[in-house]
Design a protein around this motif. Structure first.
Motif, short mmCIF file in Angstrom:
data_model
loop_
_atom_site.label_atom_id
_atom_site.label_comp_id
_atom_site.label_asym_id
_atom_site.label_seq_id
_atom_site.Cartn_x
_atom_site.Cartn_y
_atom_site.Cartn_z
N ILE A 67 0.84 -1.20 0.00
CA ILE A 67 0.00 0.00 0.00
C ILE A 67 0.88 1.25 0.00
O ILE A 67 0.59 2.24 -0.69
N MET A 68 1.98 1.20 0.78
CA MET A 68 2.92 2.32 0.77
C MET A 68 3.50 2.53 -0.63
O MET A 68 3.70 3.65 -1.08
N THR A 69 3.76 1.42 -1.33
CA THR A 69 4.27 1.50 -2.70
C THR A 69 3.28 2.26 -3.59
O THR A 69 3.69 3.10 -4.41
N ASP A 70 1.99 1.98 -3.42
CA ASP A 70 0.97 2.65 -4.23
C ASP A 70 0.89 4.14 -3.92
O ASP A 70 0.72 4.96 -4.82
N ILE A 71 1.02 4.50 -2.65
CA ILE A 71 0.98 5.91 -2.27
C ILE A 71 2.17 6.65 -2.87
O ILE A 71 2.03 7.73 -3.44
N ILE A 72 3.36 6.05 -2.74
CA ILE A 72 4.56 6.68 -3.29
C ILE A 72 4.46 6.77 -4.81
O ILE A 72 4.83 7.79 -5.42
N ASN A 73 3.92 5.73 -5.45
CA ASN A 73 3.76 5.72 -6.89
C ASN A 73 2.81 6.82 -7.35
O ASN A 73 3.05 7.50 -8.36
N ASP A 74 1.73 7.01 -6.60
CA ASP A 74 0.74 8.01 -6.98
C ASP A 74 1.30 9.43 -6.92
O ASP A 74 0.95 10.28 -7.72
N TYR A 75 2.18 9.67 -5.94
CA TYR A 75 2.74 11.02 -5.77
C TYR A 75 4.04 11.23 -6.54
O TYR A 75 4.29 12.32 -7.05
N TYR A 76 4.88 10.19 -6.60
CA TYR A 76 6.23 10.39 -7.12
C TYR A 76 6.55 9.52 -8.34
O TYR A 76 7.66 9.60 -8.87
N GLY A 77 5.60 8.67 -8.77
CA GLY A 77 5.79 7.90 -9.98
C GLY A 77 6.63 6.65 -9.80
O GLY A 77 7.14 6.36 -8.71
N VAL A 78 6.80 5.91 -10.90
CA VAL A 78 7.55 4.65 -10.89
C VAL A 78 9.00 4.89 -10.48
O VAL A 78 9.60 4.06 -9.79
N ARG A 79 9.57 6.02 -10.86
CA ARG A 79 10.98 6.30 -10.54
C ARG A 79 11.17 6.36 -9.02
O ARG A 79 12.16 5.85 -8.50
N GLY A 80 10.23 6.98 -8.33
CA GLY A 80 10.32 7.05 -6.88
C GLY A 80 10.27 5.67 -6.25
O GLY A 80 11.02 5.37 -5.32
N VAL A 81 9.36 4.82 -6.75
CA VAL A 81 9.26 3.45 -6.23
C VAL A 81 10.53 2.67 -6.53
O VAL A 81 11.02 1.91 -5.67
N ARG A 82 11.06 2.82 -7.74
CA ARG A 82 12.25 2.08 -8.13
C ARG A 82 13.44 2.45 -7.25
O ARG A 82 14.19 1.57 -6.79
N ILE A 83 13.61 3.75 -6.98
CA ILE A 83 14.72 4.20 -6.13
C ILE A 83 14.60 3.61 -4.73
O ILE A 83 15.57 3.08 -4.17
N LEU A 84 13.41 3.69 -4.16
CA LEU A 84 13.20 3.17 -2.81
C LEU A 84 13.34 1.65 -2.75
O LEU A 84 13.86 1.10 -1.78
N SER A 85 12.87 0.95 -3.79
CA SER A 85 12.97 -0.50 -3.81
C SER A 85 14.43 -0.95 -3.85
O SER A 85 14.82 -1.88 -3.13
N LEU A 86 15.24 -0.32 -4.69
CA LEU A 86 16.65 -0.68 -4.79
C LEU A 86 17.38 -0.34 -3.48
O LEU A 86 18.22 -1.12 -3.01
N LEU A 87 17.06 0.83 -2.91
CA LEU A 87 17.67 1.22 -1.64
C LEU A 87 17.31 0.23 -0.54
O LEU A 87 18.16 -0.20 0.24
#
Length: 234
Positions: A67-87
């Motif tokens: 659910i956090m992934t969806d919130i971040i995606n909605d505000y910051y896009g796939v790039r934001g999710v990708r950065i956080l996932s790799l980190l």
């Protein structure tokens, strides 16, 4: 001064990383849902075998993470999710490395039995040692997860996150800014389905610790829980 969207990203990122790391580290414990709730065993019939509702402790947090992934995606896009996932994946690997180093350290002479009170009677001491055992060995058992489990967890996490982000984006592209419930639920349910089976397949089937039917059976039970919680959270 930081902009509001920067502060929000830092807060979401911190909560996201913390939940993912905690889920990985407590996931070594398998618990009974029926026993926890004080209910009789369900004995679900899956693939010709009766299964109780046994789950990993980490499964409690994964619906929140998606659910956090969806919130971040909605505000910051796939790039934001990708950065956080790799980190997050890098930090989880770092955490396991630190656990491995901690396990190799030679314990102090008193520490393996330091959980026994000084004033315990011989009978109490024996009972405590019988129940808990050697602290150093317990430390190894809890934190010394096998390489297959670590690999399975990291692969499942990255695959699930990437899948969730792109499905969320595809649904948003098709429906616009409306129907956030649809893209949040749809992306979460599909990505968690994949996540539930990838980790078990890599960690237990490829390593030869479980049969394919057992992996599928446990994966189904885990996914049922994630499905229900994801819908409620959405």
């Amino acid at each position: 001064m930081f902009r509001k969207e920067t502060i929000l990203f830092i807060v979401l990122a911190g909560f996201f990383v913390a939940n993912a790391m905690i889920a990985e580290f407590i996931g070594v414990k398998i618990f009974s849902m029926e026993g926890t709730l004080g209910l009789p065993l369900l004995n679900l019939q899956l693939f010709g075998q009766a299964r109780s509702f046994d789950l990993t402790a980490g499964v409690l947090l994964w619906p929140v993470i998606f659910i956090m992934t969806d919130i971040i995606n909605d505000y910051y896009g796939v790039r934001g999710v990708r950065i956080l996932s790799l980190l997050t994946a890098a930090l989880i690997a770092y955490g396991f490395l630190m656990f491995f180093i901690g396990i190799q350290l030679e314990p102090s002479g008193f520490w393996p039995t330091s959980h026994v009170p000084m004033n315990a009677s011989p009978a109490e001491r024996e009972a405590i040692l019988k129940k808990v055992g050697d602290y150093d060995y317990a430390f190894y058992v809890v934190f010394g997860q096998g390489l297959w489990i670590i690999a399975g967890s990291l692969i499942a996490f990255l695959v699930g996150q990437v899948l969730d982000a792109y499905i969320f984006k595809a649904i948003k592209r098709a429906t616009g800014d409306s129907r956030i419930w649809l893209r949040a639920t749809g992306s979460t349910l599909i990505s968690q389905f994949v996540d539930s089976f990838v980790v078990l397949f890599v960690a237990f089937y490829i390593s030869g610790k479980m049969s394919l039917s057992m992996v599928i059976g446990i994966g189904v039970v885990n996914y049922i829980f994630k499905f229900v919680v994801a819908v409620v959270l959405t």
